[in-house]
Motif scaffolding. Structure first.
Motif, PDB file in Angstrom:
ATOM      1  N   LEU A 115       3.490   1.157  -6.498  1.00  0.00           N
ATOM      2  CA  LEU A 115       2.629   1.535  -5.387  1.00  0.00           C
ATOM      3  C   LEU A 115       2.468   3.048  -5.292  1.00  0.00           C
ATOM      4  CD1 LEU A 115       3.812  -0.928  -2.574  1.00  0.00           C
ATOM      5  CD2 LEU A 115       1.781  -1.100  -4.009  1.00  0.00           C
ATOM      6  N   ASN A 116       3.582   3.774  -5.294  1.00  0.00           N
ATOM      7  CA  ASN A 116       3.501   5.220  -5.114  1.00  0.00           C
ATOM      8  C   ASN A 116       2.983   5.921  -6.363  1.00  0.00           C
ATOM      9  OD1 ASN A 116       4.737   5.729  -2.313  1.00  0.00           O
ATOM     10  ND2 ASN A 116       6.203   4.341  -3.267  1.00  0.00           N
TER      11      ASN A 116
ATOM     12  N   THR B  32       3.756   4.635   5.942  1.00  0.00           N
ATOM     13  CA  THR B  32       4.210   4.132   4.650  1.00  0.00           C
ATOM     14  C   THR B  32       4.907   2.783   4.793  1.00  0.00           C
ATOM     15  OG1 THR B  32       6.316   5.298   4.878  1.00  0.00           O
ATOM     16  CG2 THR B  32       4.528   6.470   3.805  1.00  0.00           C
TER      17      THR B  32
ATOM     18  N   VAL C  38       2.831  12.226   4.582  1.00  0.00           N
ATOM     19  CA  VAL C  38       2.237  10.945   4.180  1.00  0.00           C
ATOM     20  C   VAL C  38       2.569   9.922   5.267  1.00  0.00           C
ATOM     21  CG1 VAL C  38       2.133   9.141   2.438  1.00  0.00           C
ATOM     22  CG2 VAL C  38       2.480  11.514   1.747  1.00  0.00           C
TER      23      VAL C  38
ATOM     24  N   ALA D  23      -4.211   8.172  -8.028  1.00  0.00           N
ATOM     25  CA  ALA D  23      -5.516   8.231  -7.355  1.00  0.00           C
ATOM     26  C   ALA D  23      -5.767   9.617  -6.770  1.00  0.00           C
ATOM     27  CB  ALA D  23      -5.577   7.161  -6.259  1.00  0.00           C
ATOM     28  N   ALA D  24      -4.725  10.205  -6.163  1.00  0.00           N
ATOM     29  CA  ALA D  24      -4.889  11.542  -5.580  1.00  0.00           C
ATOM     30  C   ALA D  24      -5.149  12.588  -6.669  1.00  0.00           C
ATOM     31  CB  ALA D  24      -3.647  11.906  -4.774  1.00  0.00           C
TER      32      ALA D  24
ATOM     33  N   ALA E  20      -0.700   5.589  -6.118  1.00  0.00           N
ATOM     34  CA  ALA E  20      -1.238   6.453  -5.066  1.00  0.00           C
ATOM     35  C   ALA E  20      -1.337   7.889  -5.569  1.00  0.00           C
ATOM     36  CB  ALA E  20      -0.355   6.380  -3.824  1.00  0.00           C
TER      37      ALA E  20
ATOM     38  N   HIS F 212       4.888  11.745  -1.566  1.00  0.00           N
ATOM     39  CA  HIS F 212       4.403  10.361  -1.519  1.00  0.00           C
ATOM     40  C   HIS F 212       5.270   9.590  -0.541  1.00  0.00           C
ATOM     41  CE1 HIS F 212       7.827   9.046  -4.004  1.00  0.00           C
ATOM     42  NE2 HIS F 212       7.601  10.140  -4.720  1.00  0.00           N
TER      43      HIS F 212
ATOM     44  N   GLN G 106       0.859  -1.180   0.000  1.00  0.00           N
ATOM     45  CA  GLN G 106       0.000   0.000   0.000  1.00  0.00           C
ATOM     46  C   GLN G 106       0.892   1.225   0.000  1.00  0.00           C
ATOM     47  OE1 GLN G 106      -0.308   2.204   2.891  1.00  0.00           O
ATOM     48  NE2 GLN G 106       1.341   1.095   3.892  1.00  0.00           N
ATOM     49  N   ALA G 107       0.321   2.336  -0.408  1.00  0.00           N
ATOM     50  CA  ALA G 107       1.088   3.580  -0.475  1.00  0.00           C
ATOM     51  C   ALA G 107       0.126   4.749  -0.328  1.00  0.00           C
ATOM     52  CB  ALA G 107       1.855   3.683  -1.795  1.00  0.00           C
ATOM     53  N   GLY G 108       0.697   5.923  -0.068  1.00  0.00           N
ATOM     54  CA  GLY G 108      -0.116   7.125   0.064  1.00  0.00           C
ATOM     55  C   GLY G 108       0.541   8.292  -0.663  1.00  0.00           C
ATOM     56  N   ALA G 109      -0.234   9.325  -0.928  1.00  0.00           N
ATOM     57  CA  ALA G 109       0.289  10.510  -1.603  1.00  0.00           C
ATOM     58  C   ALA G 109      -0.487  11.734  -1.146  1.00  0.00           C
ATOM     59  CB  ALA G 109       0.187  10.364  -3.118  1.00  0.00           C
TER      60      ALA G 109
END
Length: 606
Positions: A561-562, A550, A547, A568-569, A565, A509, A492-495
């Motif tokens: 992954l990143n 992570t 973020v 999607a953002a 992310a 990210h 999983q990843a976030g941004a």
């Protein structure tokens, strides 16, 4: 499409001009302390006496900490909480940190750290695989065993059998930038940490644990690393914790970097392996059964050894169909540095075992090793190859197969080249995964033809026939490698994406940049989604305050992954813009176009 262009590294001009800042290049505040560890001179035993008076009175020394002086256990382990930052009374490996020195300069700290007077009650160290097996020194109660079919019976009834062993040593990561960290104390007891790490969230977690703080009180920033290769996935924890402890204790910034000799002594390497094998096969070299025993020398603490050893098992088949296989893995505890993540994460060791088997079979039969390898490929679905007869379902003698156990798999379906769906016994790996989309036959044809393999092999054979001393070789190996983390929730990843009034985009990210060009790739994703030139997108340092939670940048997953992310953002923001403009202009949101640095609706451009 911006995302498809082969663009230079985002910091290439900074690299070649020396302007790129690494942790050791960050200007330090006035009064910054510099740290060094005092290291053990034996591999196993207990401390009988310790005298650090000469350390405390050495020029420039501000403070000295032993394990008893720390605010907590200061655990550095990524897994089993078995790796205290300082040894305490028990020594587990040569080069283990025993005490911590803070001084006014890096050189003063290193010189002082060598002045400790320590006496030991030494005991016999467990250093080798054989010694660990004899002492039953391991990280699990017994070996982990995965089976598919009946390998012993298949080998015993095969027309030909061979057995052998291959040993492979560890490796030093030798990143150009060594391990380093700097901690800056903040108001209210908070802490900012700059760390050369592939896993900022783990640094945040470990520092917070050591200082008895919530994670929101610790912010970790990583702009770039000068190489990592897995060696900065967990091995940077000790430096960051040490800096945070000193900064919290003194109220002064603290910085630590290992010189290369200390880095070699303290940090973990690639796991060295011994793999023993027994194989049954026919006159064409087709394997009917194989048994592997994998011995992994893990070092004194668990670190990431369990998943590394698991991945070696997962890659024991490489690209070959093994209808009957038994893989036994021993995770051995020794008085050496705690072996750690290294590119491939156990996969190369497992693949080397089966590749040795292929070469051994080829030598036994006098065949071209390429022909033996191709004879054992998984069946080619694209060209209509039929899968082999079904083997008995895979099973784990420990009940610990993989995070996604094969218990959920029922009968399989295979789509053939005719387009029809037939119920068949699909080919499976030794760990139970169904093999699909196997196109290695075509890839091998193209590679061998483009490389001129036949002519080059003939030239090598001719050379070797005429030269008794200097010999040449030519090798070919396929690779079937699994990317991403075997522990599923880590995938999983976030941004965090900001779009400003002038159309410029700022982005963060969870991935870390270590020379692989991740920041540029992810920036290309954002530019593509908004239809703007790449220069309108800026990515700044990876920051746990922007973020959170992570995963490490590892497992060949950073871009996937990143990048997704960020996509999607960006799409979320873009869709909000499109819906707003559609409502203003009373059109369908699908008519809003983001391209060429502009946003257009029917009859109007912004």
């Amino acid at each position: 499409m911006t995302v498809a262009k082969p663009l230079p590294h985002d910091a290439a001009h900074l690299h070649v001009t020396g302007q790129a800042r690494y942790v050791d290049d960050i200007p330090t505040p006035k009064g910054t302390l510099h740290l060094a560890f005092g290291l053990s001179s034996i591999a196993a035993g207990r401390i009988s006496s310790i005298d650090l008076d000469a350390v405390r009175t050495a020029p420039g020394v501000v403070g000295v900490w032993e394990a008893k002086d720390l605010p907590s256990d200061c655990d550095c382990s990524p897994s089993a909480q078995d790796e205290p930052m300082l040894s305490g009374a028990t020594i587990h490996y040569l080069g283990q940190p025993i005490f911590l020195v803070a001084a006014t300069s890096h050189l003063a700290a290193r010189k002082a750290a060598r002045l400790g007077q320590i006496s030991y009650a030494e005991r016999d160290a467990i250093l080798t695989i054989d010694e660990a097996m004899a002492a039953d020194s391991r990280f699990e109660d017994g070996p982990r065993i995965w089976e598919k079919g009946d390998a012993g019976e298949a080998i015993d009834t095969a027309s030909r059998q061979i057995s052998g062993v291959i040993e492979m040593g560890g490796q030093e990561h030798f990143y150009l930038e060594g391990q380093s960290a700097m901690a800056l104390p903040q108001e209210g007891g908070d802490m900012v940490v700059h760390s050369s790490t592939q896993h900022p969230t783990e640094i945040q977690h470990k520092v917070a644990h050591a200082l008895h703080l919530p994670m929101h009180a610790v912010r970790v920033e990583t702009r770039r690393m000068g190489g990592g290769f897995g060696g900065k996935e967990s091995q940077g924890n000790a430096l960051a914790i040490a800096c945070a402890i000193v900064a919290a204790s003194t109220g002064r910034p603290a910085k630590m970097r290992y010189d290369r000799d200390d880095d070699f002594m303290i940090t973990g390497k690639r796991h060295d392996f011994r793999i023993e094998y027994r194989v049954g096969f026919d006159d064409r070299g087709v394997i009917s059964g194989v048994e592997f025993e994998q011995y992994t020398r893990c070092g004194w603490a668990q670190d990431l050894s369990i998943p590394v050893a698991d991945r070696a098992m997962l890659h024991a088949d490489n690209a070959y169909h093994l209808p009957n296989a038994r893989i036994e893995s021993h995770r051995l505890k020794t008085n050496t540095q705690s072996a750690t993540a290294f590119r491939g994460f156990g996969g190369p060791q497992g693949m080397l075992g089966i590749e040795r088997v292929m070469d051994h079979i080829a030598h036994n039969l006098g065949l071209d090793p390429v022909d033996v390898r191709r004879a054992n490929y998984y069946a080619d679905e694209v060209s209509g190859g039929q899968p082999p007869a079904p083997a008995a379902p895979p099973r784990s003698l420990t009940g610990k197969m993989n995070e996604q156990d094969i218990a959920s798999r029922g009968s399989e379906e295979l789509v053939t080249n005719t387009g029809a769906t037939e119920a068949v016994a699909a080919q499976t790996t030794p760990y139970g995964q169904v093999v699909e989309d196997f196109i290695l036959h075509e890839m091998t044809d193209r590679l061998l033809n483009s490389a001129g393999y036949g002519a080059r092999r003939a030239a090598v054979l001719g050379w070797n026939a005429g030269n008794s001393v200097i010999k040449k070789g030519l090798a070919f190996s396929p690779v079937k490698f699994g990317i991403s983390f075997t522990l599923t929730h880590l995938n999983q990843a976030g941004a965090l994406v900001h779009v400003y009034q002038d159309g410029s985009i700022h982005m963060n990210h969870g991935g870390t940049e270590m020379g692989q060009g991740l920041f540029q790739k992810v920036a290309q994703v954002a530019a593509d989604r908004f239809g703007v030139p790449l220069e309108m997108v800026k990515i700044t340092a990876t920051d746990t305050g922007k973020v959170p939670n992570t995963s490490a940048t590892a497992a060949s997953s950073g871009s996937d992954l990143n990048g997704m992310a960020v996509k999607a953002a960006c799409d979320t923001i873009r869709d909000r813009m499109a819906n707003h403009l559609a409502s203003l202009h009373q059109c369908d949101a699908r008519e809003v176009v983001f391209a060429d640095g502009q946003v257009s609706v029917p009859g109007e451009t912004y």
